[in-house]
Design a protein around this motif. Structure first.
Motif, PDB file in Angstrom:
ATOM      1  N   ASP A  72     -45.220 -13.960  70.047  1.00 25.51           N
ATOM      2  CA  ASP A  72     -44.063 -13.977  69.157  1.00 25.51           C
ATOM      3  C   ASP A  72     -42.960 -13.163  69.827  1.00 25.51           C
ATOM      4  OD1 ASP A  72     -42.150 -13.870  67.205  1.00 25.51           O
ATOM      5  OD2 ASP A  72     -43.563 -13.504  65.562  1.00 25.51           O
ATOM      6  N   THR A  75     -40.681 -10.280  68.300  1.00 30.42           N
ATOM      7  CA  THR A  75     -41.149  -8.903  68.100  1.00 30.42           C
ATOM      8  C   THR A  75     -40.972  -8.096  69.375  1.00 30.42           C
ATOM      9  OG1 THR A  75     -43.429  -9.331  68.816  1.00 30.42           O
ATOM     10  CG2 THR A  75     -42.899  -9.786  66.501  1.00 30.42           C
ATOM     11  N   ASP A  76     -40.768  -6.795  69.222  1.00 28.17           N
ATOM     12  CA  ASP A  76     -40.636  -5.921  70.394  1.00 28.17           C
ATOM     13  C   ASP A  76     -41.902  -5.954  71.244  1.00 28.17           C
ATOM     14  OD1 ASP A  76     -38.099  -5.203  69.603  1.00 28.17           O
ATOM     15  OD2 ASP A  76     -38.737  -3.356  68.589  1.00 28.17           O
ATOM     16  N   ALA A 397     -47.975  -9.812  67.237  1.00 27.49           N
ATOM     17  CA  ALA A 397     -47.136 -10.017  68.421  1.00 27.49           C
ATOM     18  C   ALA A 397     -47.689 -11.118  69.315  1.00 27.49           C
ATOM     19  CB  ALA A 397     -47.015  -8.717  69.210  1.00 27.49           C
TER      20      ALA A 397
END
Length: 407
Positions: A72, A75-76, A397
């Protein structure tokens, strides 16, 4: 084995839907890691038709010999994983609209800071600049805009696409042009140590191969292009004809000496001087009525023999002619078998890449991956231990297939 020409080259594949570029690189031996977004991965997975339980035919044929990681990138943590992956890569390929990767911090200037010798290729419909750059498009839109689709108007004036359209041509060429440009950039990097950014557009590829565009550009009229005539389509000597057994044959004896051979085969030597010739070649009579009359005469003669009979005669005489193939008949075509064009893996039949190496025979070593089938493998290769991988998955993530099985 895959063809080993790009063995040792790692490609981060950020493309979605149709990407002939990364498919070619994977078949040539590159380690292509397909980055897919949760919850379902590449949209192409859901595109019919489906091959039994194996999945989308389009997805299967374009994603063999690749690995899949579910990330993803909103996301960070997901972007951090991608940055680690890019640090190990040679090439990044993406096909998002212009500036989309800038918003995510995945554009070339950003990733170049991570990997200075990175080759980064954007493959889009219309390129990174110009008035059409932001226009959403599928392949047929690009064909139309690049002049690859020709129309005629019926009695009511309604436009109709003619039989001369080549749907998907521009984007397919763009994908192959991108693969060529990437390999060339890798060669240059080997000499200079420098990476670079590549902007490849299907529109550009379509224009570059469009003879009608080149004629309009240089001669002032698209109708002056090779293959066009005042009859509105192909000339009589470069056209399709029905045979006695209701098959369709394309003839193309447009050089004068080949036309003379054709006339001899059809036993009409008096036709040899018919038409208007430009030096030694002819791509359509400048007299529309004469061209149409010749076409009618050829039609009458071609109906006197079967397709097989004509092909045997033309082959013996060296006349350019070919059957108009029915795709349903091609799987059993003798030339398909002679060229070993079909490779079978599991229950799926694939068309092999058009590259031959005497010392290597192509095979599919990685079946088209399930979404996230190789997430654990890729993360492990980047130094994420089991606990770190579990944390990324728990945070949403990354996504990993439960068992890594194929679709």
């Amino acid at each position: 084995m895959v063809l080993p020409l790009l063995a040792g080259i790692r490609v981060v594949d950020l493309t979605k839907l149709y990407s002939l570029t990364t498919s070619r690189l994977a078949d040539l031996g590159a380690d292509v890691i397909k980055v897919e977004a949760p919850p379902a991965g590449d949209y192409l997975r859901g595109l019919p038709p489906f091959v039994g339980n194996a999945g989308s035919m389009a997805y299967l044929t374009l994603n063999r010999n690749k690995r899949s990681i579910g990330l993803d990138l909103r996301t960070d943590a997901g972007r951090e994983v991608l940055h680690k992956l890019v640090a190990t890569a040679d090439v990044v390929v993406e096909n998002s609209p212009p500036n989309a990767q800038v918003k995510l911090g995945l554009d070339y200037p950003t990733l170049r800071q991570i990997k200075p010798d990175l080759v980064y290729c954007s493959v889009t419909a219309y390129g990174q600049d110009g008035p059409y750059a932001p226009l959403p498009s599928h392949s047929m839109n690009v064909d139309a805009a690049a002049g690859e689709i020709r129309i005629m108007r019926g009695p009511t004036g309604r436009p109709e696409i003619t039989a001369y359209s080549t749907v998907g041509h521009s984007m397919e060429l763009g994908g192959l042009e991108a693969a060529t440009a990437i390999t060339a950039a890798l060669v240059q990097r080997g000499r200079t140590g420098q990476g670079q950014y590549l902007d490849v557009a299907g529109w550009d590829a379509g224009l570059a191969s469009n003879q009608r565009f080149l004629a309009a550009l240089n001669l002032g009229s698209a109708d002056a292009a090779i293959g066009a005539s005042t009859t509105g389509g192909m000339g009589a000597r470069s056209n399709v004809y029905g045979t006695r057994d209701d098959q369709v044959l394309l003839i193309f004896p447009v050089e004068k000496h080949l036309w003379q051979r054709f006339c001899a085969v059809v036993e009409r030597p008096e036709w040899a001087e018919r038409g208007t010739w430009s030096q030694t070649m002819d791509f359509g009579d400048t007299d529309a009525e004469a061209d149409e009359a010749l076409r009618a005469d050829i039609e009458t003669v071609m109906r006197t023999r079967t397709l097989a009979e004509w092909m045997e005669a033309f082959l013996a005489a060296g006349v350019p002619a070919a059957p108009v193939s029915d795709p349903d008949q091609l799987p059993t075509h003798p030339h398909v078998h002679a060229r070993h064009m079909v490779v079978t893996a599991g229950d799926v039949h694939y068309v092999r890449p058009p590259v031959r190496l005497p010392e290597s025979e192509f095979a599919i070593t990685i079946a088209p991956p399930a979404f996230g089938a190789h997430t654990h493998d890729v993360l492990d290769g980047l130094g994420f231990d089991e606990n770190a991988r579990a944390g990324l998955i728990a945070a949403g993530a990354v996504f990993a297939a439960d068992d890594g099985s194929q679709p």
